[in-house]
Design a protein around this motif. Structure first.
Motif, PDB file in Angstrom:
ATOM      1  N   ASP A  95     -43.366  49.545  75.688  1.00 11.06           N
ATOM      2  CA  ASP A  95     -43.023  49.214  74.307  1.00 11.06           C
ATOM      3  C   ASP A  95     -43.654  47.911  73.850  1.00 11.06           C
ATOM      4  N   ALA A  96     -43.848  47.809  72.525  1.00 14.52           N
ATOM      5  CA  ALA A  96     -44.555  46.672  71.935  1.00 14.52           C
ATOM      6  C   ALA A  96     -43.655  45.495  71.612  1.00 14.52           C
ATOM      7  N   ASP A  97     -42.348  45.659  71.710  1.00 15.11           N
ATOM      8  CA  ASP A  97     -41.432  44.629  71.213  1.00 15.11           C
ATOM      9  C   ASP A  97     -40.941  43.657  72.273  1.00 15.11           C
ATOM     10  N   GLY A  98     -41.465  43.762  73.495  1.00 14.01           N
ATOM     11  CA  GLY A  98     -41.108  42.817  74.536  1.00 14.01           C
ATOM     12  C   GLY A  98     -39.880  43.181  75.348  1.00 14.01           C
ATOM     13  N   GLN A  99     -39.373  44.407  75.203  1.00 15.89           N
ATOM     14  CA  GLN A  99     -38.148  44.755  75.932  1.00 15.89           C
ATOM     15  C   GLN A  99     -38.414  45.255  77.348  1.00 15.89           C
ATOM     16  N   HIS A 100     -39.667  45.569  77.686  1.00 18.23           N
ATOM     17  CA  HIS A 100     -39.984  46.052  79.027  1.00 18.23           C
ATOM     18  C   HIS A 100     -40.616  44.952  79.875  1.00 18.23           C
ATOM     19  N   ARG A 101     -40.474  45.093  81.196  1.00 20.51           N
ATOM     20  CA  ARG A 101     -40.986  44.094  82.135  1.00 20.51           C
ATOM     21  C   ARG A 101     -42.107  44.705  82.976  1.00 20.51           C
ATOM     22  N   THR A 102     -43.178  43.952  83.142  1.00 18.64           N
ATOM     23  CA  THR A 102     -44.299  44.450  83.946  1.00 18.64           C
ATOM     24  C   THR A 102     -43.899  44.585  85.412  1.00 18.64           C
ATOM     25  N   GLU A 103     -42.917  43.783  85.874  1.00 19.57           N
ATOM     26  CA  GLU A 103     -42.464  43.922  87.259  1.00 19.57           C
ATOM     27  C   GLU A 103     -41.916  45.323  87.508  1.00 19.57           C
ATOM     28  N   ASP A 104     -41.167  45.835  86.550  1.00 16.87           N
ATOM     29  CA  ASP A 104     -40.630  47.188  86.682  1.00 16.87           C
ATOM     30  C   ASP A 104     -41.750  48.218  86.629  1.00 16.87           C
ATOM     31  N   ALA A 105     -42.694  48.015  85.709  1.00 16.67           N
ATOM     32  CA  ALA A 105     -43.811  48.958  85.591  1.00 16.67           C
ATOM     33  C   ALA A 105     -44.612  49.024  86.886  1.00 16.67           C
ATOM     34  N   LEU A 106     -44.861  47.878  87.504  1.00 17.73           N
ATOM     35  CA  LEU A 106     -45.627  47.860  88.752  1.00 17.73           C
ATOM     36  C   LEU A 106     -44.857  48.548  89.872  1.00 17.73           C
ATOM     37  N   ALA A 107     -43.545  48.354  89.935  1.00 16.83           N
ATOM     38  CA  ALA A 107     -42.750  49.043  90.945  1.00 16.83           C
ATOM     39  C   ALA A 107     -42.839  50.555  90.774  1.00 16.83           C
ATOM     40  N   MET A 108     -42.898  51.020  89.534  1.00 17.45           N
ATOM     41  CA  MET A 108     -43.011  52.454  89.266  1.00 17.45           C
ATOM     42  C   MET A 108     -44.377  52.981  89.689  1.00 17.45           C
ATOM     43  N   VAL A 109     -45.429  52.203  89.443  1.00 24.45           N
ATOM     44  CA  VAL A 109     -46.770  52.625  89.877  1.00 24.45           C
ATOM     45  C   VAL A 109     -46.841  52.665  91.404  1.00 24.45           C
ATOM     46  N   ARG A 110     -46.210  51.688  92.052  1.00 17.11           N
ATOM     47  CA  ARG A 110     -46.189  51.719  93.522  1.00 17.11           C
ATOM     48  C   ARG A 110     -45.580  53.018  94.038  1.00 17.11           C
ATOM     49  N   ARG A 111     -44.530  53.476  93.397  1.00 13.82           N
ATOM     50  CA  ARG A 111     -43.896  54.724  93.835  1.00 13.82           C
ATOM     51  C   ARG A 111     -44.824  55.918  93.653  1.00 13.82           C
ATOM     52  N   LEU A 112     -45.586  55.925  92.567  1.00 10.78           N
ATOM     53  CA  LEU A 112     -46.557  57.009  92.372  1.00 10.78           C
ATOM     54  C   LEU A 112     -47.587  57.012  93.494  1.00 10.78           C
ATOM     55  N   GLN A 113     -47.993  55.831  93.933  1.00 11.79           N
ATOM     56  CA  GLN A 113     -48.964  55.721  95.018  1.00 11.79           C
ATOM     57  C   GLN A 113     -48.357  56.135  96.349  1.00 11.79           C
ATOM     58  N   ARG A 114     -47.093  55.749  96.564  1.00  9.77           N
ATOM     59  CA  ARG A 114     -46.457  55.902  97.876  1.00  9.77           C
ATOM     60  C   ARG A 114     -45.826  57.273  98.084  1.00  9.77           C
ATOM     61  N   GLU A 115     -45.306  57.870  97.008  1.00 15.31           N
ATOM     62  CA  GLU A 115     -44.551  59.111  97.112  1.00 15.31           C
ATOM     63  C   GLU A 115     -45.297  60.256  96.424  1.00 15.31           C
ATOM     64  N   ARG A 116     -44.879  61.462  96.735  1.00 16.82           N
ATOM     65  CA  ARG A 116     -45.497  62.637  96.121  1.00 16.82           C
ATOM     66  C   ARG A 116     -44.819  62.899  94.769  1.00 16.82           C
ATOM     67  N   LEU A 117     -45.153  62.070  93.791  1.00 18.90           N
ATOM     68  CA  LEU A 117     -44.556  62.140  92.469  1.00 18.90           C
ATOM     69  C   LEU A 117     -45.636  62.238  91.406  1.00 18.90           C
ATOM     70  N   ASP A 118     -45.287  62.899  90.307  1.00 22.82           N
ATOM     71  CA  ASP A 118     -46.180  62.987  89.155  1.00 22.82           C
ATOM     72  C   ASP A 118     -45.801  61.983  88.072  1.00 22.82           C
ATOM     73  N   VAL A 119     -44.511  61.674  87.978  1.00 21.33           N
ATOM     74  CA  VAL A 119     -44.038  60.764  86.936  1.00 21.33           C
ATOM     75  C   VAL A 119     -42.800  60.041  87.439  1.00 21.33           C
ATOM     76  N   VAL A 120     -42.696  58.762  87.067  1.00 20.42           N
ATOM     77  CA  VAL A 120     -41.502  57.963  87.347  1.00 20.42           C
ATOM     78  C   VAL A 120     -40.967  57.480  86.003  1.00 20.42           C
ATOM     79  N   ILE A 121     -39.684  57.713  85.778  1.00 20.63           N
ATOM     80  CA  ILE A 121     -39.049  57.409  84.499  1.00 20.63           C
ATOM     81  C   ILE A 121     -38.107  56.229  84.689  1.00 20.63           C
ATOM     82  N   GLY A 122     -38.206  55.235  83.820  1.00 18.12           N
ATOM     83  CA  GLY A 122     -37.327  54.089  83.904  1.00 18.12           C
ATOM     84  C   GLY A 122     -35.903  54.450  83.502  1.00 18.12           C
ATOM     85  N   SER A 123     -34.930  53.845  84.178  1.00 23.60           N
ATOM     86  CA  SER A 123     -33.524  54.037  83.820  1.00 23.60           C
ATOM     87  C   SER A 123     -32.821  52.692  83.748  1.00 23.60           C
TER      88      SER A 123
END
Length: 230
Positions: A95-123
């Motif tokens: 999002d453009a308004d500053g409510q998301h954190r890149t730390e969370d985004a990077l953790a989600m990308v790590r999971r895509l690399q590490r696990e057999r996943l197509d998409v990781v959804i923030g909760s």
């Protein structure tokens, strides 16, 4: 054999940022995001202010819609741009308004690399960091129940804008709902395409500014009504 470093994962990722009248914050949002993810594309969705120029000053690539089409259309344009870039392995909606954190985004990308996943959804409901108001929580939980009935996905937060996906997944999504219903459409497509998914706890940062730009209770009610009457 060791896997790629965080810097290598970030280099292979594009952040897709739908952008509409966020000139007051977007330069800082992009600059901060690029400290982790060098590749950021902002899709200016017919803004009436200097959003596009401010995003460029922050270091983002900018794609412009000549008129306002809605957030769903902006995300679809951004996904198409990202998958066409050489070397793209992952795509994150942010999002453009500053409510998301890149730390969370990077953790989600790590999971895509590490696990057999197509998409990781923030909760925002998997840990206690995010504290939406009681009524907003009730509305969002109601949306989760309805979304589960239509898509079959067992999510705790069906309308979080922070998502990470593989390049192939981004290429397969076809978002046709231009307004807030696009979030439901993405979840439905994850189900219909039988994509491998997981949720990741994220911290959504509510500020007076983000609430004024779409994080209000009324916006949540609109999401719920679109689920009921779609």
């Amino acid at each position: 054999m060791e896997g790629p470093t965080d810097a290598e994962l970030a280099r292979d990722t594009w952040l897709v940022v739908p952008l509409y009248n966020e000139a007051t914050v977007i330069r800082d949002v992009v600059r901060q995001a690029r400290e982790t993810f060098p590749n950021v594309v902002c899709v200016d969705d017919g803004s009436a202010d200097d959003s596009a120029a401010e995003a460029e000053r922050g270091g983002a690539s900018v794609v412009r819609h000549p008129i306002n089409l809605g957030q769903g259309a902006a995300i679809q344009t951004g996904l198409r741009f990202a998958v066409e870039q050489p070397g793209t392995r992952f795509v994150v909606t942010f999002d453009a308004d500053g409510q998301h954190r890149t730390e969370d985004a990077l953790a989600m990308v790590r999971r895509l690399q590490r696990e057999r996943l197509d998409v990781v959804i923030g909760s925002r409901f998997l840990d206690g960091r995010t504290r939406p108001g009681l009524l907003k929580r009730i509305v969002l939980k109601g949306a989760v129940v309805l979304q589960r009935m239509t898509s079959g996905l067992r999510l705790t937060d069906a309308h979080n804008g922070l998502r990470a996906m593989t390049r192939d997944t981004a290429a397969r999504l076809r978002i046709t709902q231009n307004r807030m219903a696009h979030a439901s459409e993405i979840v439905d497509q994850i189900g219909s395409l039988e994509l491998r998914y997981a949720e990741e706890p994220v911290h959504v940062i509510y500020t007076d500014y983000s609430r004024s730009k779409g994080q209000s209770l009324w916006n949540s009610v609109n999401i719920l009504s679109e689920l009921i009457f779609k």
